[in-house]
Design a protein around this motif. Structure first.
Motif, PDB file in Angstrom:
ATOM      1  N   UNK A 193       0.825  -1.212   0.000  1.00 36.13           N
ATOM      2  CA  UNK A 193       0.000   0.000   0.000  1.00 36.13           C
ATOM      3  C   UNK A 193       0.859   1.261   0.000  1.00 36.13           C
ATOM      4  N   UNK A 194       1.937   1.240   0.775  1.00 35.10           N
ATOM      5  CA  UNK A 194       2.841   2.395   0.816  1.00 35.10           C
ATOM      6  C   UNK A 194       3.532   2.600  -0.528  1.00 35.10           C
ATOM      7  N   UNK A 195       3.892   1.505  -1.182  1.00 32.48           N
ATOM      8  CA  UNK A 195       4.550   1.598  -2.481  1.00 32.48           C
ATOM      9  C   UNK A 195       3.600   2.169  -3.532  1.00 32.48           C
ATOM     10  N   UNK A 196       2.350   1.679  -3.535  1.00 36.35           N
ATOM     11  CA  UNK A 196       1.350   2.189  -4.480  1.00 36.35           C
ATOM     12  C   UNK A 196       1.089   3.671  -4.241  1.00 36.35           C
ATOM     13  N   UNK A 197       0.972   4.052  -2.972  1.00 32.04           N
ATOM     14  CA  UNK A 197       0.737   5.452  -2.624  1.00 32.04           C
ATOM     15  C   UNK A 197       1.884   6.336  -3.088  1.00 32.04           C
ATOM     16  N   UNK A 198       3.105   5.856  -2.920  1.00 32.17           N
ATOM     17  CA  UNK A 198       4.273   6.628  -3.325  1.00 32.17           C
ATOM     18  C   UNK A 198       4.329   6.775  -4.842  1.00 32.17           C
ATOM     19  N   UNK A 199       4.030   5.687  -5.568  1.00 33.62           N
ATOM     20  CA  UNK A 199       4.054   5.727  -7.028  1.00 33.62           C
ATOM     21  C   UNK A 199       3.002   6.690  -7.570  1.00 33.62           C
ATOM     22  N   UNK A 200       1.822   6.714  -6.964  1.00 31.92           N
ATOM     23  CA  UNK A 200       0.767   7.637  -7.390  1.00 31.92           C
ATOM     24  C   UNK A 200       1.198   9.080  -7.150  1.00 31.92           C
ATOM     25  N   UNK A 201       1.835   9.289  -5.999  1.00 30.52           N
ATOM     26  CA  UNK A 201       2.294  10.644  -5.663  1.00 30.52           C
ATOM     27  C   UNK A 201       3.354  11.117  -6.646  1.00 30.52           C
ATOM     28  N   UNK A 202       4.251  10.207  -7.046  1.00 33.13           N
ATOM     29  CA  UNK A 202       5.315  10.581  -7.974  1.00 33.13           C
ATOM     30  C   UNK A 202       4.734  10.906  -9.353  1.00 33.13           C
ATOM     31  N   UNK A 203       3.690  10.160  -9.774  1.00 32.54           N
ATOM     32  CA  UNK A 203       3.059  10.413 -11.078  1.00 32.54           C
ATOM     33  C   UNK A 203       2.366  11.778 -11.094  1.00 32.54           C
ATOM     34  N   UNK A 204       1.748  12.114  -9.954  1.00 35.48           N
ATOM     35  CA  UNK A 204       1.068  13.409  -9.871  1.00 35.48           C
ATOM     36  C   UNK A 204       2.059  14.566  -9.921  1.00 35.48           C
ATOM     37  N   UNK A 205       3.253  14.348  -9.354  1.00 33.12           N
ATOM     38  CA  UNK A 205       4.286  15.387  -9.372  1.00 33.12           C
ATOM     39  C   UNK A 205       4.837  15.558 -10.781  1.00 33.12           C
TER      40      UNK A 205
END
Length: 336
Positions: free
Chosen positions: A324-336
């Motif tokens: 879950x933390x990895x998915x959350x981080x990947x989504x955050x990086x895509x938004x940036x």
């Protein structure tokens, strides 16, 4: 057919009884006489704060003479004054030494020799000196791996080398290595820390074989997260995954942890754990470790399978947290 079944059952019962008889015979050899701390000389490394200071207080309350070792001299003297308030007689002494136990083995041996000249031979050594680091394996500076191995592992080897020869000559003694639950199971972000704490168990098992004939008993303590200054400092840089995983268990008070460690060391128990989770981990990771009683062996034999089944829940929940933390981080990086 019925006769064969009865014969098999009778054979099984006979084997169990023979096994229990063997354990009964072996048990006296594995159950040492409890060590009295009244008038004993106890050395505590890392004794200026946290579990180390609480351990020193607990031993002092039981009438021991204390040699307190730590690096920070001002905190060491402050801890010395605090411990002295718990004296049970006017003969007790707290001797403090400011030294880094992870550097220069010869110097550590020299200062402990001086301590023994003042307070007598060491009856119990409690290796509490340690530090922690949390972070992903590839993001931790390589110097942190080297630092943790020096402090957490060699910082226990050097003081032990300084006292074990005299203990063998006297045919008595207790040596405690304070590991961690992270020394029983590797957790996210603790690749540097866990390795050093696992190393202490390997040292303890090998050393116990060497010194047991001399009536010296080793205890490895596996405290859970404990409310100490070091734990507070660690939380400031802890990864999100590690924080969420650590929420699976409660944070213990250092006084409670210290009482358990001292009690188990006095009894000569090889493994010292705190709480329900700690007890389950102790059984799960018992392996080929030395035994302290028949009850301990029977519990491991009976409960091992059930506890392993329960552990699957924890493993699955930890893996889920990390995903879950990895998915959350990947989504955050895509938004940036």
């Amino acid at each position: 057919m019925t006769g064969a079944v009865l014969l098999a059952a009778a054979t099984g019962v006979a084997l169990v009884l023979a096994f229990l008889l063997l354990l009964y015979i072996v048990s006296p050899l594995t159950s040492p006489k409890p060590l009295s701390l009244s008038g004993a000389h106890v050395v505590v490394t890392g004794g200026s704060s946290g579990i180390g200071k609480s351990v020193a207080i607990e031993c002092f309350k039981q009438g021991a003479f204390i040699t307190l070792i730590a690096r920070n001299e001002s905190r060491l003297l402050e801890a010395k004054r605090e411990i002295e308030k718990f004296s049970v007689n006017d003969k007790q002494v707290v001797h403090s030494i400011s030294v880094d136990v992870s550097k220069d083995c010869a110097n550590v041996e020299r200062v402990l020799k001086q301590a023994q000249e003042k307070l007598g031979p060491v009856d119990m050594l409690i290796n509490c000196a340690g530090t922690s680091a949390n972070g992903k394996f590839e993001e931790l500076d390589i110097s942190r791996f080297e630092q943790l191995m020096a402090i957490n592992y060699l910082g226990s080897v050097y003081p032990t080398r300084a006292v074990v020869t005299t203990m063998k000559e006297r045919r008595m003694g207790r040596i405690v290595f304070v590991s961690s639950q992270a020394g029983q199971v590797g957790l996210f972000g603790y690749s540097a820390y866990s390795a050093t704490k696992f190393a202490l168990r390997g040292l303890a098992e090998a050393l116990q074989m060497e010194v047991k004939p001399y009536n010296i008993y080793i205890t490895v303590a596996y405290p859970p997260d404990t409310d100490t200054p070091g734990y507070t400092e660690e939380n400031e840089t802890k990864t999100l995954e590690a924080k969420l995983i650590s929420e699976a268990s409660a944070v213990c008070k250092p006084d409670h942890v210290a009482r358990t460690i001292v009690k188990d060391a006095i009894l000569g128990k090889f493994s010292s754990s705190v709480g329900t989770d700690g007890h389950m981990l102790a059984v799960l990771t018992s392996g080929m470790s030395p035994i302290s009683s028949i009850a301990e062996v029977l519990e491991a034999v009976i409960c091992m399978g059930f506890f392993r089944f329960m552990s699957l829940y924890y493993i699955a929940s930890f893996d889920n947290i990390i995903r879950r933390c990895m998915v959350k981080k990947e989504k955050s990086e895509k938004m940036d």
